[in-house]
Design a protein around this motif. Structure first.
Motif, mmCIF file in Angstrom:
data_model
loop_
_atom_site.group_PDB
_atom_site.id
_atom_site.type_symbol
_atom_site.label_atom_id
_atom_site.label_comp_id
_atom_site.label_asym_id
_atom_site.label_seq_id
_atom_site.Cartn_x
_atom_site.Cartn_y
_atom_site.Cartn_z
ATOM 1 N N TYR A 66 -108.775 -38.188 -29.295
ATOM 2 C CA TYR A 66 -108.532 -39.478 -29.104
ATOM 3 C C TYR A 66 -107.795 -40.176 -28.191
ATOM 4 N N ASP A 67 -108.076 -41.372 -27.575
ATOM 5 C CA ASP A 67 -107.317 -42.138 -26.759
ATOM 6 C C ASP A 67 -106.231 -43.131 -27.297
ATOM 7 N N LEU A 68 -106.739 -43.548 -28.479
ATOM 8 C CA LEU A 68 -106.441 -44.730 -29.125
ATOM 9 C C LEU A 68 -106.599 -44.838 -30.589
ATOM 10 N N ALA A 69 -105.633 -45.055 -31.478
ATOM 11 C CA ALA A 69 -105.486 -45.047 -33.024
ATOM 12 C C ALA A 69 -105.481 -46.321 -33.335
ATOM 13 N N CYS A 70 -106.282 -46.929 -34.204
ATOM 14 C CA CYS A 70 -106.225 -48.222 -34.770
ATOM 15 C C CYS A 70 -106.322 -48.215 -36.156
ATOM 16 N N PHE B 248 -116.767 -53.102 -37.559
ATOM 17 C CA PHE B 248 -115.713 -52.165 -37.058
ATOM 18 C C PHE B 248 -115.813 -52.229 -35.829
ATOM 19 N N LEU B 249 -116.787 -52.163 -35.095
ATOM 20 C CA LEU B 249 -117.018 -52.260 -33.494
ATOM 21 C C LEU B 249 -116.155 -53.423 -33.085
ATOM 22 N N ALA B 250 -116.513 -54.661 -33.691
ATOM 23 C CA ALA B 250 -115.864 -56.054 -33.330
ATOM 24 C C ALA B 250 -114.250 -55.849 -33.194
ATOM 25 N N LYS C 162 -108.710 -52.800 -28.703
ATOM 26 C CA LYS C 162 -108.721 -51.967 -27.588
ATOM 27 C C LYS C 162 -108.513 -52.910 -26.324
ATOM 28 N N GLN C 163 -108.793 -54.030 -26.350
ATOM 29 C CA GLN C 163 -108.582 -55.139 -25.173
ATOM 30 C C GLN C 163 -106.815 -55.705 -25.524
ATOM 31 N N ARG C 164 -106.451 -55.466 -26.460
ATOM 32 C CA ARG C 164 -105.198 -55.792 -26.774
ATOM 33 C C ARG C 164 -104.145 -54.688 -26.388
ATOM 34 N N SER C 165 -104.643 -53.468 -26.705
ATOM 35 C CA SER C 165 -103.752 -52.170 -26.317
ATOM 36 C C SER C 165 -103.764 -51.924 -24.859
ATOM 37 N N SER C 166 -104.722 -52.478 -23.899
ATOM 38 C CA SER C 166 -104.812 -52.259 -22.652
ATOM 39 C C SER C 166 -103.969 -53.314 -22.027
ATOM 40 N N GLN C 167 -103.494 -54.247 -22.625
ATOM 41 C CA GLN C 167 -102.453 -55.163 -22.052
ATOM 42 C C GLN C 167 -103.310 -56.190 -21.048
ATOM 43 N N GLN C 168 -104.581 -56.182 -21.385
ATOM 44 C CA GLN C 168 -105.373 -56.957 -20.482
ATOM 45 C C GLN C 168 -105.448 -58.435 -20.902
ATOM 46 N N ASP C 169 -105.902 -59.246 -20.223
ATOM 47 C CA ASP C 169 -106.022 -60.586 -20.710
ATOM 48 C C ASP C 169 -106.921 -60.909 -21.915
ATOM 49 N N GLU C 170 -106.430 -61.212 -23.058
ATOM 50 C CA GLU C 170 -107.251 -61.192 -24.255
ATOM 51 C C GLU C 170 -108.186 -61.985 -24.146
ATOM 52 N N SER C 171 -108.235 -63.230 -23.411
ATOM 53 C CA SER C 171 -109.213 -64.369 -23.243
ATOM 54 C C SER C 171 -110.310 -63.629 -22.845
ATOM 55 N N LEU D 182 -113.850 -44.720 -23.740
ATOM 56 C CA LEU D 182 -112.614 -43.997 -24.644
ATOM 57 C C LEU D 182 -112.763 -43.912 -25.932
ATOM 58 N N LYS D 183 -112.534 -42.788 -26.603
ATOM 59 C CA LYS D 183 -112.410 -42.482 -27.867
ATOM 60 C C LYS D 183 -111.360 -43.094 -28.599
ATOM 61 N N VAL D 184 -111.784 -43.708 -29.728
ATOM 62 C CA VAL D 184 -110.892 -44.631 -30.527
ATOM 63 C C VAL D 184 -110.908 -44.142 -31.972
#
Length: 224
Positions: free
Chosen positions: A27-31, A185-187, A193-202, A78-80
């Motif tokens: 997996y690529d990301l663990a939450c 869970f998907l939401a 995932k958006q937060r971890s990618s350091q992209q604009d959360e908006s 991506l596998k989460v």
């Protein structure tokens, strides 16, 4: 440092990319996601429905302390790995569960639509969340057992109003039929995932995502 849970060795950290524990377990990301709420609101059934697509019918022992399950999902290639912690709702276990709040990245807070007390206690749960969890934790309010219409005592509007007051997303769910279980869970996974990618959360609004997915489901199968 690692901790053994359900026979597997799990990484203690929940951020960043992870190496496979065994062939096929990549997996690529663990939450880390925690399920909170009074005893009997259906947290364990909610988790089992999401992980295994099954419903625990009949009576079973309440969760003692805290339990742990993994499920890997795929989001945009991506596998989460969702590390889902099922907590006991009884007051005597609160000191145990408080210790896990700090590492949680998302909290699913459940009440039972057939149990007014479990809804009334949501404010107390949110007080604990604000005291022990990180200030940027993703929180979602869920009114569980919405399939039970004959003994419902908490209106959908009541849940919506409370969620709006605290500025958190809300859905009604059913651990028995699976209504909105996966969506919850998907939401939160997409938000993390958006937060971890350091992209604009908006660019990702969890409220809008939930509404768009519910509209898709209602158009094809009549579910809300």
């Amino acid at each position: 440092m690692s901790v053994a849970v359900n026979g597997d060795v799990q990484p203690s950290s929940v951020n960043g990319r992870r190496q496979p524990r065994s062939p096929g377990a990549v997996y690529d990301l663990a939450c880390k996601v925690m399920l909170l709420g009074d005893s009997g609101v259906g947290k364990t059934c909610f988790l089992i429905q999401f992980k295994d697509g099954a419903f625990l019918s009949g009576t079973f022992l309440a969760t003692v302390g805290i339990d742990f399950r993994n499920k890997v999902i795929t989001l945009d290639g991506l596998k989460v790995n969702l590390q889902i912690w099922d907590t006991a709702g009884q007051e005597r276990f609160r000191s145990v569960t408080h210790a896990y709040y700090r590492d949680a990245q998302a909290l699913l807070l459940l009440y039972d639509v057939t149990n007014k007390a479990s809804f009334d206690n949501i404010r107390a749960w949110l007080t604990e969340v604000h005291e022990f969890a990180h200030k940027d934790v993703v929180i979602m309010l869920l009114g569980n057992k919405c399939d039970v219409t004959s003994t419902r005592v908490v209106r959908r509007e009541d849940g919506e109003s409370l969620a709006k007051e605290y500025g958190i997303p809300f859905m009604e769910t059913s651990a028995k039929t699976g209504i909105n279980v996966e969506l919850a869970f998907l939401a939160v996974a997409r938000a993390l995932k958006q937060r971890s990618s350091q992209q604009d959360e908006s660019k990702f609004q969890i409220h809008q995502y939930i509404q768009s997915q519910k509209k898709k489901k209602s158009s094809c199968c009549g579910l809300l």
